[in-house]
Each structure stands twice: as structure tokens, then as C-alpha cells.
Design a protein around this motif. Structure first.
Motif, PDB file in Angstrom:
ATOM      1  N   LEU A  53      -0.641   3.962   0.893  1.00  0.00           N
ATOM      2  CA  LEU A  53      -1.681   3.522   1.835  1.00  0.00           C
ATOM      3  C   LEU A  53      -1.299   3.909   3.272  1.00  0.00           C
ATOM      4  O   LEU A  53      -0.129   3.710   3.707  1.00  0.00           O
ATOM      5  CB  LEU A  53      -1.690   1.809   1.790  1.00  0.00           C
ATOM      6  CG  LEU A  53      -1.795   1.172   0.410  1.00  0.00           C
ATOM      7  CD1 LEU A  53      -1.493  -0.164   0.491  1.00  0.00           C
ATOM      8  CD2 LEU A  53      -3.261   1.421  -0.046  1.00  0.00           C
ATOM      9  N   GLY A  54      -2.447   4.689   3.787  1.00  0.00           N
ATOM     10  CA  GLY A  54      -2.045   5.346   5.159  1.00  0.00           C
ATOM     11  C   GLY A  54      -2.374   4.296   6.124  1.00  0.00           C
ATOM     12  O   GLY A  54      -2.769   2.888   5.848  1.00  0.00           O
ATOM     13  N   ARG A  55      -2.258   4.646   7.420  1.00  0.00           N
ATOM     14  CA  ARG A  55      -2.309   3.891   8.724  1.00  0.00           C
ATOM     15  C   ARG A  55      -3.911   3.617   8.975  1.00  0.00           C
ATOM     16  O   ARG A  55      -4.526   4.613   8.639  1.00  0.00           O
ATOM     17  CB  ARG A  55      -1.487   4.540   9.914  1.00  0.00           C
ATOM     18  CG  ARG A  55      -0.294   4.275   9.565  1.00  0.00           C
ATOM     19  CD  ARG A  55       0.495   4.899  10.969  1.00  0.00           C
ATOM     20  NE  ARG A  55       0.320   4.231  11.866  1.00  0.00           N
ATOM     21  CZ  ARG A  55       0.946   4.411  13.031  1.00  0.00           C
ATOM     22  NH1 ARG A  55       2.177   5.338  13.154  1.00  0.00           N
ATOM     23  NH2 ARG A  55       0.956   3.507  14.369  1.00  0.00           N
ATOM     24  N   VAL A  56      -4.190   2.649   9.641  1.00  0.00           N
ATOM     25  CA  VAL A  56      -5.646   2.452  10.136  1.00  0.00           C
ATOM     26  C   VAL A  56      -5.942   3.431  11.092  1.00  0.00           C
ATOM     27  O   VAL A  56      -5.144   3.379  12.296  1.00  0.00           O
ATOM     28  CB  VAL A  56      -5.918   1.170  10.839  1.00  0.00           C
ATOM     29  CG1 VAL A  56      -7.290   0.769  11.043  1.00  0.00           C
ATOM     30  CG2 VAL A  56      -5.722   0.188   9.456  1.00  0.00           C
ATOM     31  N   VAL A  57      -6.663   4.205  11.224  1.00  0.00           N
ATOM     32  CA  VAL A  57      -7.405   5.144  12.185  1.00  0.00           C
ATOM     33  C   VAL A  57      -8.716   5.228  12.386  1.00  0.00           C
ATOM     34  O   VAL A  57      -9.724   5.405  11.505  1.00  0.00           O
ATOM     35  CB  VAL A  57      -7.154   6.520  11.817  1.00  0.00           C
ATOM     36  CG1 VAL A  57      -7.735   7.567  12.792  1.00  0.00           C
ATOM     37  CG2 VAL A  57      -5.652   6.670  11.356  1.00  0.00           C
ATOM     38  N   ASP A  58      -9.217   4.507  13.436  1.00  0.00           N
ATOM     39  CA  ASP A  58     -10.621   4.251  14.040  1.00  0.00           C
ATOM     40  C   ASP A  58     -11.216   3.471  12.899  1.00  0.00           C
ATOM     41  O   ASP A  58     -12.347   3.739  12.491  1.00  0.00           O
ATOM     42  CB  ASP A  58     -11.349   5.571  13.925  1.00  0.00           C
ATOM     43  CG  ASP A  58     -10.846   6.325  15.354  1.00  0.00           C
ATOM     44  OD1 ASP A  58     -10.279   5.788  16.248  1.00  0.00           O
ATOM     45  OD2 ASP A  58     -10.928   7.755  15.154  1.00  0.00           O
ATOM     46  N   GLY A  59     -10.547   2.485  12.602  1.00  0.00           N
ATOM     47  CA  GLY A  59     -11.352   1.529  11.554  1.00  0.00           C
ATOM     48  C   GLY A  59     -11.230   1.847   9.941  1.00  0.00           C
ATOM     49  O   GLY A  59     -11.820   1.090   9.202  1.00  0.00           O
ATOM     50  N   LEU A  60     -10.626   2.985   9.688  1.00  0.00           N
ATOM     51  CA  LEU A  60     -10.663   3.699   8.264  1.00  0.00           C
ATOM     52  C   LEU A  60      -9.264   3.611   7.873  1.00  0.00           C
ATOM     53  O   LEU A  60      -8.245   3.766   8.888  1.00  0.00           O
ATOM     54  CB  LEU A  60     -11.344   5.021   8.378  1.00  0.00           C
ATOM     55  CG  LEU A  60     -13.009   4.884   8.789  1.00  0.00           C
ATOM     56  CD1 LEU A  60     -13.262   6.549   8.806  1.00  0.00           C
ATOM     57  CD2 LEU A  60     -13.765   4.032   8.059  1.00  0.00           C
ATOM     58  N   ARG A  61      -9.078   3.674   6.662  1.00  0.00           N
ATOM     59  CA  ARG A  61      -7.878   3.676   6.145  1.00  0.00           C
ATOM     60  C   ARG A  61      -7.860   4.537   4.794  1.00  0.00           C
ATOM     61  O   ARG A  61      -8.893   4.578   4.177  1.00  0.00           O
ATOM     62  CB  ARG A  61      -7.083   2.232   5.796  1.00  0.00           C
ATOM     63  CG  ARG A  61      -5.838   2.312   5.543  1.00  0.00           C
ATOM     64  CD  ARG A  61      -5.083   0.757   5.263  1.00  0.00           C
ATOM     65  NE  ARG A  61      -3.842   0.856   5.340  1.00  0.00           N
ATOM     66  CZ  ARG A  61      -3.254  -0.451   4.802  1.00  0.00           C
ATOM     67  NH1 ARG A  61      -3.743  -1.390   4.758  1.00  0.00           N
ATOM     68  NH2 ARG A  61      -1.900  -0.328   4.772  1.00  0.00           N
ATOM     69  N   THR A  62      -6.836   5.245   4.363  1.00  0.00           N
ATOM     70  CA  THR A  62      -6.788   6.193   3.094  1.00  0.00           C
ATOM     71  C   THR A  62      -5.852   5.714   2.186  1.00  0.00           C
ATOM     72  O   THR A  62      -4.591   4.950   2.630  1.00  0.00           O
ATOM     73  CB  THR A  62      -6.250   7.475   3.574  1.00  0.00           C
ATOM     74  OG1 THR A  62      -7.410   8.031   4.628  1.00  0.00           O
ATOM     75  CG2 THR A  62      -6.394   8.477   2.332  1.00  0.00           C
ATOM     76  N   ILE A  63      -6.233   5.670   0.982  1.00  0.00           N
ATOM     77  CA  ILE A  63      -5.325   5.223  -0.343  1.00  0.00           C
ATOM     78  C   ILE A  63      -5.154   6.573  -0.924  1.00  0.00           C
ATOM     79  O   ILE A  63      -6.129   7.323  -1.221  1.00  0.00           O
ATOM     80  CB  ILE A  63      -5.881   4.237  -1.209  1.00  0.00           C
ATOM     81  CG1 ILE A  63      -5.009   3.950  -2.296  1.00  0.00           C
ATOM     82  CG2 ILE A  63      -7.403   4.495  -1.537  1.00  0.00           C
ATOM     83  CD1 ILE A  63      -5.456   2.704  -2.940  1.00  0.00           C
ATOM     84  N   SER A  64      -3.850   6.913  -1.477  1.00  0.00           N
ATOM     85  CA  SER A  64      -3.541   8.040  -2.261  1.00  0.00           C
ATOM     86  C   SER A  64      -2.822   7.732  -3.660  1.00  0.00           C
ATOM     87  O   SER A  64      -1.984   6.818  -3.516  1.00  0.00           O
ATOM     88  CB  SER A  64      -2.822   9.009  -1.232  1.00  0.00           C
ATOM     89  OG  SER A  64      -2.364  10.099  -2.141  1.00  0.00           O
ATOM     90  N   ILE A  65      -3.211   8.085  -4.626  1.00  0.00           N
ATOM     91  CA  ILE A  65      -2.709   7.786  -6.088  1.00  0.00           C
ATOM     92  C   ILE A  65      -2.226   9.016  -6.448  1.00  0.00           C
ATOM     93  O   ILE A  65      -3.016   9.922  -6.771  1.00  0.00           O
ATOM     94  CB  ILE A  65      -3.682   7.151  -6.971  1.00  0.00           C
ATOM     95  CG1 ILE A  65      -4.403   5.809  -6.067  1.00  0.00           C
ATOM     96  CG2 ILE A  65      -3.321   6.745  -8.261  1.00  0.00           C
ATOM     97  CD1 ILE A  65      -5.411   5.149  -6.857  1.00  0.00           C
ATOM     98  N   THR A  66      -0.942   8.871  -7.129  1.00  0.00           N
ATOM     99  CA  THR A  66      -0.326  10.075  -7.644  1.00  0.00           C
ATOM    100  C   THR A  66       0.065   9.483  -9.082  1.00  0.00           C
ATOM    101  O   THR A  66       1.005   8.779  -9.288  1.00  0.00           O
ATOM    102  CB  THR A  66       0.991  10.719  -6.915  1.00  0.00           C
ATOM    103  OG1 THR A  66       0.428  11.173  -5.672  1.00  0.00           O
ATOM    104  CG2 THR A  66       1.241  11.826  -7.688  1.00  0.00           C
TER     105      THR A  66
END
Length: 336
Positions: free
Chosen positions: A93-106
Motif C-alpha cells: 500500500l503506497g502513501r497518499v499523494v494528492d488524495g490518491l493512493r496506490t495498491i500493488s499486488i504481487t
């Protein structure tokens, strides 16, 4: 031996160098002239070799082997970089940037491909948008339709809002107000009101009192932090206050700034929130004189300290460093 030969001899002593680096903070190393990014890379590598681990025997054997072969820092960095990529299956789970956040699944190629096919089936006739955008809603539909879907509990999360801003929001004039939460996110005044109207803030409102220099104010004494004390600590530090950490207070542990085993009281001004990792590496001990109230001594890895009301990292080199995470600067002590 000329300078080149001295340099080559030094490269074979990487393990000894990293062992000494493991006792230092990257912020102190940066103040000595090393690039901050380089200092962080080296201290992270030192943590792998000399920090807490689930496999101490394997760690010892790896250190002994690297020392025996005289491996260089560059070689050890390369090994660690490739080791991270080997068969690692996880969710990041990435950091919040400008109200958006990223999830990455491997995960395995079969499981990810099956998920991709499932999402593709839902957007077969959607040719108006890029495929990556079209897959988003089917993804959330899939998540929310399986089992119990997303968990939406009543807020146990702390919302830090100053008295002036709360007055604006309550009067419907807080359109530009942005408040921070202990889950590492922010919300607007309008979202705050909507959450209250929907009942998702719970049926009780707690008010924390903070002093500009002393920090949170209370007079209770106990070994373990009560819910009230934990809430005060979360309101002050909405994310782990260790520099560069982004773990939200919701997932942190209550930490005694002056260690309880050395006489530190369980009171608001002596409590903060630290993530599990930094709570473990925080230096509670250090050199201490035998007296009724031991001297805090000089930190080794660094320890949290309250200075002028705010909690900061006291580095081994004596510097006071605060977290620069955007939510970290929106806690209760920043609102007074």
C-alpha cells in the motif's frame, strides 16, 4: 600503500563498516557530508545484516560468509536488491499523494491472470476509456461482492481538528477546512460533516486538551495506556513520528518516551505512537548512572524525545529530527 590501494583495502571491510553504521542514524551520517539517500540505503542494508530478524541464525551465517569473502558495499547492495525480488508475494500500500493512493499486488502468474480475466469480462464492451481505468470499478465490485465486502466500522480513528476549524465546520462554513486522521489520510470539512450525519463517527465525542509546550494534558497513572490516553497520543501523532515513517497511528503501538522500566510515567506527556518496527529499535536504555531518576544517556540508534511540546527523534549525533509526512504536521500540537 598509495590511496588507491587504501581504497581497495577498505572495500573489503564492508561488514565492519556496516556494523558501525547500524549504530548510527542516517540523519547524522548526512550531517557528516554523506548524501541523505546514500545514508538511508546503507542504514537499511545495515538493518538487514544487524537489525532485528526472524532468522538470527541465517543472519549470522550470512554476515560471516560476507566477511570471510571480503564482499564490498556495492556487492552486498546488489545481493539485497535481487533477494527482495525472489518469489516475493505480497500486497503493498503506497502513501497518499494528492488524495490518491496506490495498491500493488504481487502473486503467482496464474492467480493474477485469473483476476485479470475476471475483470476483463466486466469491461468487454467498454472501449471509450483506457483499459487501466475501465478495470477499476469492476475491481471494486468484485471486492465488495465477496464475503462481507469492505469493513466499514464506526470510527475508532482519531480526527484531529482545531477548535476554530471545528466551529467553522459546525456552522457549515468549513468548505476549505482539511483535517487529518490517524489512518494516515485527510478529509474535508464537508466529508467530516457527512460522516457525522451518517453516524459513522460514533455516538460519543471526545475532546483532548493540549498544552503548547507540555503536550497532551492529563493526570492519570497506570502501567498500560487506557483508551483515553491512547486516543490523546493518536490525536497528537496521526502517523508514527519517526522520520520518514508513514505507518498511520491506527496501526501503531503506544510508546513510553521515558521507558516505564526506568521510571517513566504512563501519562499523556510521556506517551506517543510508534509503529511496531520503530518501537522495537527505539533505544530505551543507553548509559545510565545509578541514581533515583536515571539520566537518559546518549542514544544509540536514536530515541523519541519530547522537545518544546513536540515528539521528535533524538539521533545518536544529538540532532532532533521530526517526521515530514504531510499528515504528521496536522496533529493536535500543530493546531494550537
Amino acid at each position: 600503500m598509495d590511496k588507491y590501494e587504501e581504497f581497495m583495502a577498505l572495500t573489503s571491510q564492508a561488514i565492519g563498516i556496516l556494523k558501525d553504521m547500524s549504530k548510527r542514524s542516517p540523519y547524522d551520517m548526512a550531517s557528516d557530508g554523506m548524501a541523505r539517500k546514500t545514508a538511508k540505503n546503507f542504514t537499511q542494508l545495515a538493518d538487514v545484516l544487524f537489525g532485528p530478524t526472524d532468522s538470527p541464525r541465517l543472519q549470522r551465517e550470512s554476515v560471516a560468509l560476507a566477511e570471510d569473502r571480503g564482499l564490498s558495499l556495492e556487492y552486498l547492495e546488489m545481493v539485497e536488491k535481487h533477494a527482495k525480488k525472489l518469489q516475493k508475494r505480497d500486497v503493498r500500500l503506497g502513501r497518499v499523494v494528492d488524495g490518491l493512493r496506490t495498491i500493488s499486488i504481487t502473486d503467482t502468474q496464474r492467480r493474477i491472470t485469473d483476476l485479470e480475466k475476471t475483470l476483463d469480462a466486466a469491461v468487454e464492451n467498454d472501449n471509450d476509456r483506457p483499459r487501466s481505468e475501465a478495470l477499476l470499478e469492476p475491481f471494486w465490485d468484485l471486492v465488495e461482492s465477496t464475503g462481507t465486502g469492505l469493513i466499514r466500522p464506526e470510527y475508532r480513528t482519531v480526527i484531529a481538528i482545531g477548535l476554530d476549524d471545528f466551529a467553522k465546520v459546525s456552522c457549515g462554513k468549513g468548505e476549505d477546512v482539511v483535517v487529518a486522521l490517524s489512518d494516515g489520510t485527510t478529509m474535508t470539512g464537508a466529508e467530516f460533516i457527512n460522516a457525522a450525519m451518517e453516524g459513522s463517527l460514533g455516538d460519543k465525542l471526545y475532546v483532548g486538551l493540549f498544552h503548547p509546550t507540555a503536550g497532551p494534558v492529563n493526570l492519570y497513572e497506570a502501567r498500560f495506556a487506557s483508551d483515553k490516553l491512547r486516543t490523546l497520543a493518536m490525536a497528537e501523532n496521526l502517523v508514527c513520528p519517526w522520520p520518514d515513517c508513514n505507518v498511520p497511528a491506527d496501526r501503531c503501538q503506544v510508546h513510553h518516551i521515558d521507558a516505564h522500566k526506568h521510571g517513566g510515567y504512563t501519562k499523556p506527556s510521556n506517551l506517543t505512537m510508534l509503529c511496531k518496527y520503530h518501537n522495537g529499535v527505539n533505544d530505551d536504555d543507553g548509559p545510565r548512572k545509578k541514581r533515583k531518576r536515571p539520566s537518559p544517556g546518549k542514544p544509540k540508534r536514536g530515541r523519541m524525545r519530547r522537545h518544546r511540546g513536540k515528539v521528535r527523534l533524538h539521533t545518536p549525533g544529538g540532532k532532533l529530527v521530526e517526521n515530514t509526512h504531510h499528515v504528521s504536521s496536522m496533529g493536535a500540537m500543530d493546531l494550537i
